[in-house]
Each structure stands twice: as C-alpha cells, then as structure tokens.
Motif scaffolding. Sequence first.
Motif, PDB file in Angstrom:
ATOM      1  N   TYR A  17     -58.153 -72.888  72.044  1.00 52.14           N
ATOM      2  CA  TYR A  17     -57.305 -72.478  70.970  1.00 52.14           C
ATOM      3  C   TYR A  17     -57.288 -71.749  70.858  1.00 52.14           C
ATOM      4  CZ  TYR A  17     -55.996 -74.954  66.849  1.00 52.14           C
ATOM      5  OH  TYR A  17     -54.928 -75.502  65.215  1.00 52.14           O
ATOM      6  N   LYS A  18     -55.807 -71.359  71.072  1.00 50.43           N
ATOM      7  CA  LYS A  18     -56.004 -70.085  70.894  1.00 50.43           C
ATOM      8  C   LYS A  18     -56.066 -69.246  69.566  1.00 50.43           C
ATOM      9  CE  LYS A  18     -52.782 -68.651  74.512  1.00 50.43           C
ATOM     10  NZ  LYS A  18     -54.106 -69.030  75.912  1.00 50.43           N
ATOM     11  N   ARG A  19     -55.597 -69.572  68.169  1.00 53.62           N
ATOM     12  CA  ARG A  19     -55.591 -69.917  67.016  1.00 53.62           C
ATOM     13  C   ARG A  19     -57.163 -69.532  66.325  1.00 53.62           C
ATOM     14  NH1 ARG A  19     -51.482 -74.015  63.449  1.00 53.62           N
ATOM     15  NH2 ARG A  19     -52.766 -75.380  64.630  1.00 53.62           N
ATOM     16  N   LYS A  20     -57.470 -70.286  67.227  1.00 58.68           N
ATOM     17  CA  LYS A  20     -59.115 -70.541  66.650  1.00 58.68           C
ATOM     18  C   LYS A  20     -60.362 -68.413  67.426  1.00 58.68           C
ATOM     19  CE  LYS A  20     -62.635 -72.897  65.069  1.00 58.68           C
ATOM     20  NZ  LYS A  20     -63.282 -72.802  64.094  1.00 58.68           N
ATOM     21  N   LEU A  21     -58.872 -68.231  68.294  1.00 59.38           N
ATOM     22  CA  LEU A  21     -60.242 -66.811  68.915  1.00 59.38           C
ATOM     23  C   LEU A  21     -58.693 -66.165  68.540  1.00 59.38           C
ATOM     24  CD1 LEU A  21     -60.661 -67.943  72.310  1.00 59.38           C
ATOM     25  CD2 LEU A  21     -62.358 -67.927  70.333  1.00 59.38           C
ATOM     26  N   THR A  22     -58.446 -65.372  67.505  1.00 64.59           N
ATOM     27  CA  THR A  22     -58.485 -64.670  66.454  1.00 64.59           C
ATOM     28  C   THR A  22     -59.661 -63.030  66.579  1.00 64.59           C
ATOM     29  OG1 THR A  22     -57.833 -65.693  64.598  1.00 64.59           O
ATOM     30  CG2 THR A  22     -56.430 -65.518  65.931  1.00 64.59           C
ATOM     31  N   LEU A  23     -59.792 -61.945  66.117  1.00 65.75           N
ATOM     32  CA  LEU A  23     -59.811 -60.777  65.882  1.00 65.75           C
ATOM     33  C   LEU A  23     -60.502 -61.434  64.394  1.00 65.75           C
ATOM     34  CD1 LEU A  23     -58.279 -58.105  67.558  1.00 65.75           C
ATOM     35  CD2 LEU A  23     -60.567 -58.934  68.083  1.00 65.75           C
ATOM     36  N   ARG A  24     -61.202 -61.199  64.087  1.00 65.39           N
ATOM     37  CA  ARG A  24     -62.015 -60.938  62.447  1.00 65.39           C
ATOM     38  C   ARG A  24     -61.928 -62.474  62.144  1.00 65.39           C
ATOM     39  NH1 ARG A  24     -58.081 -56.273  60.633  1.00 65.39           N
ATOM     40  NH2 ARG A  24     -58.326 -54.745  62.267  1.00 65.39           N
ATOM     41  N   GLY A  29     -65.562 -62.720  71.015  1.00 59.43           N
ATOM     42  CA  GLY A  29     -66.477 -62.063  72.130  1.00 59.43           C
ATOM     43  C   GLY A  29     -67.646 -62.201  72.590  1.00 59.43           C
ATOM     44  N   LEU A  30     -68.493 -63.177  71.822  1.00 58.59           N
ATOM     45  CA  LEU A  30     -69.477 -63.739  72.266  1.00 58.59           C
ATOM     46  C   LEU A  30     -69.743 -65.079  72.413  1.00 58.59           C
ATOM     47  CD1 LEU A  30     -72.081 -62.265  69.408  1.00 58.59           C
ATOM     48  CD2 LEU A  30     -71.625 -61.803  71.974  1.00 58.59           C
ATOM     49  N   MET A  31     -68.029 -65.901  72.005  1.00 59.75           N
ATOM     50  CA  MET A  31     -68.280 -67.347  72.386  1.00 59.75           C
ATOM     51  C   MET A  31     -67.955 -67.572  73.484  1.00 59.75           C
ATOM     52  SD  MET A  31     -65.896 -68.063  69.036  1.00 59.75           S
ATOM     53  CE  MET A  31     -65.271 -70.019  69.353  1.00 59.75           C
ATOM     54  N   HIS A  32     -67.438 -67.094  74.665  1.00 58.23           N
ATOM     55  CA  HIS A  32     -67.419 -67.605  75.653  1.00 58.23           C
ATOM     56  C   HIS A  32     -68.952 -67.040  76.456  1.00 58.23           C
ATOM     57  CE1 HIS A  32     -65.920 -66.786  80.062  1.00 58.23           C
ATOM     58  NE2 HIS A  32     -64.796 -67.982  79.759  1.00 58.23           N
ATOM     59  N   PRO A  33     -69.070 -65.984  76.781  1.00 63.39           N
ATOM     60  CA  PRO A  33     -70.285 -65.975  77.121  1.00 63.39           C
ATOM     61  C   PRO A  33     -71.902 -66.795  77.184  1.00 63.39           C
ATOM     62  CG  PRO A  33     -69.596 -63.391  76.517  1.00 63.39           C
ATOM     63  CD  PRO A  33     -69.025 -64.289  76.013  1.00 63.39           C
ATOM     64  N   ALA A  34     -71.869 -67.079  75.374  1.00 61.58           N
ATOM     65  CA  ALA A  34     -72.986 -68.344  75.014  1.00 61.58           C
ATOM     66  C   ALA A  34     -72.248 -69.110  76.118  1.00 61.58           C
ATOM     67  CB  ALA A  34     -73.049 -68.301  73.796  1.00 61.58           C
ATOM     68  N   ALA A  35     -71.060 -69.896  75.902  1.00 66.14           N
ATOM     69  CA  ALA A  35     -70.613 -71.123  76.355  1.00 66.14           C
ATOM     70  C   ALA A  35     -70.646 -71.345  78.130  1.00 66.14           C
ATOM     71  CB  ALA A  35     -68.947 -71.648  75.911  1.00 66.14           C
ATOM     72  N   VAL A  36     -70.430 -69.772  78.452  1.00 64.94           N
ATOM     73  CA  VAL A  36     -70.532 -69.934  79.950  1.00 64.94           C
ATOM     74  C   VAL A  36     -72.776 -70.075  79.927  1.00 64.94           C
ATOM     75  CG1 VAL A  36     -70.887 -68.556  82.005  1.00 64.94           C
ATOM     76  CG2 VAL A  36     -68.709 -68.747  80.665  1.00 64.94           C
TER      77      VAL A  36
END
Length: 67
Positions: A17-24, A29-36
């Motif tokens: 969801y691109k609008r959810k993954l915006t800076l600030r 940056g931590l969501m993807h490694p945690a999901a993996v």
Amino acid sequence: MEWGYKELKQVFASLDYKRKLTLRDGPCGLMHPAAVLLWNVRCCLYGSQTSQYFTCEPPSLEQYLQL
C-alpha cells in the motif's frame, strides 16, 4: 524468488500500500524485514509454495533461528 514476494504481499498487504509506506509516517524501513522474518518463521512451520514445487523440506524452526 518472485513467488516469495507474491506470497509476502498477499499476507502483509500493508507492504504493498504505497500511501501507507511514506517517510515520516512510520518505520517503513523496519516493516519489510520484520514481515520477511515472520514469513520465514511461517514457512518453517507450515511450508510454502516454493518448497512444495521443488520438493524440498524447509528447515525446522530451531535450525532457522539457530536455537
């Protein structure tokens, strides 16, 4: 490799969801490694489409986490 991304996006829909993954807005940056990490734990417990296709058993959870 593509099957893994597809399955990860299906289970963790917020990563696509691109609008959810915006800076600030959050720790994107931590969501993807945690999901993996969570997805790999799930694959160790239940298997995955990739392991079934290539007929190879995933490692046990203890082996994966090296406990």
